[in-house]
Design an enzyme around this catalytic site. Structure first.
Site, PDB file in Angstrom:
ATOM      1  N   GLU A 172       6.094   5.367  12.223  1.00 27.24           N
ATOM      2  CA  GLU A 172       7.043   6.134  11.400  1.00 27.24           C
ATOM      3  C   GLU A 172       6.287   6.894  10.321  1.00 27.24           C
ATOM      4  O   GLU A 172       5.787   6.299   9.372  1.00 27.24           O
ATOM      5  CB  GLU A 172       8.074   5.213  10.730  1.00 27.24           C
ATOM      6  CG  GLU A 172       9.139   6.025  10.022  1.00 27.24           C
ATOM      7  CD  GLU A 172       9.775   5.365   8.803  1.00 27.24           C
ATOM      8  OE1 GLU A 172      10.885   5.777   8.430  1.00 27.24           O
ATOM      9  OE2 GLU A 172       9.160   4.459   8.206  1.00 27.24           O
ATOM     10  N   ASP A 175       6.676   0.561  10.304  1.00 29.19           N
ATOM     11  CA  ASP A 175       7.505   1.083   9.213  1.00 29.19           C
ATOM     12  C   ASP A 175       6.656   1.741   8.127  1.00 29.19           C
ATOM     13  O   ASP A 175       5.594   1.223   7.760  1.00 29.19           O
ATOM     14  CB  ASP A 175       8.270  -0.117   8.615  1.00 29.19           C
ATOM     15  CG  ASP A 175       9.165   0.271   7.476  1.00 29.19           C
ATOM     16  OD1 ASP A 175      10.200   0.897   7.741  1.00 29.19           O
ATOM     17  OD2 ASP A 175       8.826  -0.055   6.317  1.00 29.19           O
TER      18      ASP A 175
HETATM   19  C1  GLC Z   1      11.332   2.818   6.280  1.00 32.23           C
HETATM   20  C2  GLC Z   1      12.624   2.309   6.868  1.00 32.23           C
HETATM   21  C3  GLC Z   1      13.669   2.301   5.817  1.00 32.23           C
HETATM   22  C4  GLC Z   1      13.226   1.352   4.721  1.00 32.23           C
HETATM   23  C5  GLC Z   1      11.861   1.744   4.188  1.00 32.23           C
HETATM   24  C6  GLC Z   1      11.262   0.649   3.371  1.00 32.23           C
HETATM   25  O1  GLC Z   1      11.399   4.139   5.916  1.00 32.23           O
HETATM   26  O2  GLC Z   1      12.981   3.072   7.975  1.00 32.23           O
HETATM   27  O3  GLC Z   1      14.918   1.916   6.293  1.00 32.23           O
HETATM   28  O4  GLC Z   1      14.151   1.367   3.675  1.00 32.23           O
HETATM   29  O5  GLC Z   1      10.943   1.993   5.219  1.00 32.23           O
HETATM   30  O6  GLC Z   1      10.842  -0.390   4.173  1.00 32.23           O
END
Ligand code: GLC
Length: 626
Positions: free
Chosen positions: A310, A240
């Site tokens: 991500e 994440d």
């Molecule tokens: C990432 C997740 C998102 C979350 C953020 C903070 O972007 O996909 O849903 O709010 O991280 O953890």
């Protein structure tokens, strides 16, 4: 006697037919390049990945929120779709301020999702079905209700520097936050803590304090989180918010530098107000991902464990996450280009450019991937058009590498409008009733639509955590299973095709805009079939000449998958020098083999042309014997 010969011939013909009776075989199956065999792709390189958002997948206990037993119960559905691996958004203990992305205990299951025993049961079911489970690793922050944060705030020596603390700067005698940094979820990224009498950094919610990655103890603790779940058999992690993991170190005077302004954003609370040159994409973050990969590689038994990263960073930085000459990184840094660079108005040239951008930047020997959606983005049908869902699924499945589907997008689920009163996403709740729709992620997070029954078969609660889409009566698994050209069946057929067609798994790729409206992708592999995917993006009827744009195609090709043309059937041969496409129609075509193709029980079978002569000989023999 002649009758016996006839029967023997018939048996021989049948045997020859069954020897090659797999759909879409390699027609030189016995002579396949040894090289190709050696380079057979690893499980994830051609994988169909599927994101489950656990709150919204399947509720097994009637509380209106999805859970682990619900997932275990419906895993056969993923198997039937042909999914290789599913990544689950966080399932760990959390006060749910950001619906699980605020973790209070990284090695414990949140009671709302179940227990550790439920998780182990899920792993068992997954193993039986051979659907791999990937967890969400949230390294940047914990919840403020995490024990580590409480100890850190209390100044306990072992945890004192676990988070990013700062006393702030004095401006004209008043205490101000240490820098101008903004939170992704609006406002200052610094929060004053009364107990500790210092500010702490939170790049996301104030209930999500940033861990201090400059502290080796933090780095080791988080590696142990990975080891904990790897020992339980997970196939890997989606990481994440990767870019935010490190921020710049304070200068010699212990101060953090301000980030420069983005002149075109005037709202000082908006994250876009600043250029994030000190808070994201620091070189230490890339190195950290390499270290996490090394942790995965400690687990040598069984299949390779993988990382999906991500990051919405500029392409040159995204590519660094793959690894470099000396270190491996994430096997699949998510390719979000179809989300960030393609809009409802994009034409075939835009698509071709976007696809080539990834392929051309990708370092040699790495694997591509194509993401259409996730729990943070408008659903693909709402973003790019509900009538383009099939063509987009065809595109991501027939492009090289792995495809990633967000739950429900195989059904064509679209965004659901949620009133301000019903809005629960903190990203929207932190704004106001007039602008919240721009920030809310609730519309893409509504419950999965299983059937036309109450709560779309998701739950039997009187109220689900987010409302059910109004279209659930016809957009659902049960209904779509019955219609041959439903989004669901097209998706299923696509994944089946990908599993069976070596060219789609290992072939070369040529991507071209044949006109403003028509995009085509050619996949080819020596000694194997050539596949061409054609998409008519717009609303006109289009005629294209595939032979003019691509080499090695014969005048006719065979239809392998259709999206919406009732006149066309799988197996039809069509003239590709003047190929007509209906509005928003998409097709997957294949060169015609030297085999005769026939159908039995809905399955495509191949019979060598020689076999046909044998059948004829047998008939003649039989007739002459009478
Ligand atoms: C990432 C997740 C998102 C979350 C953020 C903070 O972007 O996909 O849903 O709010 O991280 O953890």
């Amino acid at each position: 006697m002649s009758l016996m010969v006839a029967w023997l011939l018939l048996l021989l013909v049948q045997w020859m037919g069954s020897a090659v009776a797999q759909p879409f075989p390699n027609y030189h199956a016995n002579f396949v390049d040894i090289e190709q065999q050696k380079n057979a792709p690893k499980w994830w390189q051609t994988g169909a990945f599927y994101q489950i958002y656990p709150r919204s997948f399947k509720d097994s206990n009637g509380d209106g929120v999805g859970d682990l037993n619900g997932i275990a119960d419906r895993l056969p559905y993923l198997k039937e779709l042909g999914i290789t691996a599913t990544w689950l958004s966080p399932i760990f203990t959390s006060p749910m301020a950001d619906f699980g992305y605020d973790i209070a205990n990284f090695t414990e299951i949140a009671p709302i999702f179940g227990t550790m025993a439920d998780f182990e049961h899920l792993m068992k079911v997954a193993k039986q079905l051979d659907v791999k489970i990937i967890l969400d690793f949230v390294p940047n922050h914990s919840s403020d209700e995490c024990d580590w944060f409480k100890r850190s705030a209390a100044g306990e020596p072992d945890y004192k520097d676990f988070y990013v603390w700062h006393p702030g700067r004095m401006v004209n005698g008043t205490r101000q936050p240490p820098s101008n940094w903004r939170s992704v979820f609006r406002g200052s990224a610094w929060q004053w803590h009364e107990g500790r009498q210092e500010y702490y950094l939170h790049q996301f919610l104030k209930k999500q304090p940033d861990l201090n990655y400059r502290n080796p103890k933090v780095r080791e603790t988080m590696k142990n989180v990975l080891r904990f779940w790897l020992s339980k058999g997970v196939a890997g992690f989606r990481i994440d918010a990767v870019p935010s993991v490190f921020e710049i170190a304070p200068d010699a005077a212990g101060q953090y530098r301000d980030e420069p302004r983005n002149e075109w954003v005037n709202d000082p609370d908006d994250y876009g107000y600043l250029q994030h040159i000190y808070t994201v994409d620091q070189p230490e973050t890339v190195a950290m991902v390499y270290d996490w990969r090394a942790v995965l590689d400690e687990f040598k038994e069984g299949d390779e464990r993988i990382l999906l990263a991500e990051t919405y960073s500029p392409i040159d930085i995204v590519m660094q996450y793959y690894g470099n000459a000396t270190a491996e990184g994430a096997q699949l840094p998510f390719n979000f280009l179809l989300i960030t660079e393609i809009s409802n108005n994009s034409n075939a040239n835009d698509y071709a450019r976007t696809i080539q951008k990834w392929l051309q930047h990708m370092p040699k020997g790495r694997t591509a991937n194509w993401v259409l959606g996730n729990h943070d983005q408008w659903r693909v049908g709402s973003r790019l058009g509900a009538d383009r869902v099939d063509m987009l699924n065809m595109l991501i499945t027939t492009l090289p590498g792995a495809s990633v589907t967000y739950q429900g997008e195989e059904l064509g689920m679209t965004n659901v409008w949620i009133s301000w009163k019903d809005t629960v996403d903190p990203s929207a709740c932190n704004t106001n009733a007039s602008i919240y729709e721009r920030f809310s992620r609730d519309p893409e997070r509504t419950p999965f639509q299983w059937s036309g029954e109450t709560d779309a078969g998701f739950s039997n609660a009187s109220k689900t955590w987010l409302p059910i889409a109004e279209d659930y009566k016809w957009v659902n698994v049960e209904e779509e299973s019955k219609q041959s050209l439903s989004h669901l069946n097209i998706y299923k057929n696509l994944l089946r095709l990908k599993r069976q067609a070596k060219t789609l798994q290992q072939g070369e790729t040529e991507v071209k805009a044949l006109s403003d409206a028509v995009l085509a992708v050619k996949r080819f592999l020596p000694h194997d079939f050539i596949y061409v995917t054609v998409l008519n993006i717009f609303d006109g009827v289009e005629t294209v000449n595939l032979n003019q744009s691509f080499s090695d195609l014969a005048a006719q090709m065979e239809v392998v998958l259709v999206s919406r043309n009732p006149e066309l059937k799988v197996g039809d041969r069509i003239n590709v020098s003047a190929l007509q496409l209906l509005p928003k129609e998409s097709l997957v075509l294949r060169t015609i083999s030297t085999y005769y193709t026939y159908y039995t029980n809905g399955e495509q079978r191949q019979l060598p042309v020689l076999g046909i002569y044998l059948v004829l000989a047998q008939v003649l023999l039989y007739l002459s014997s009478r």
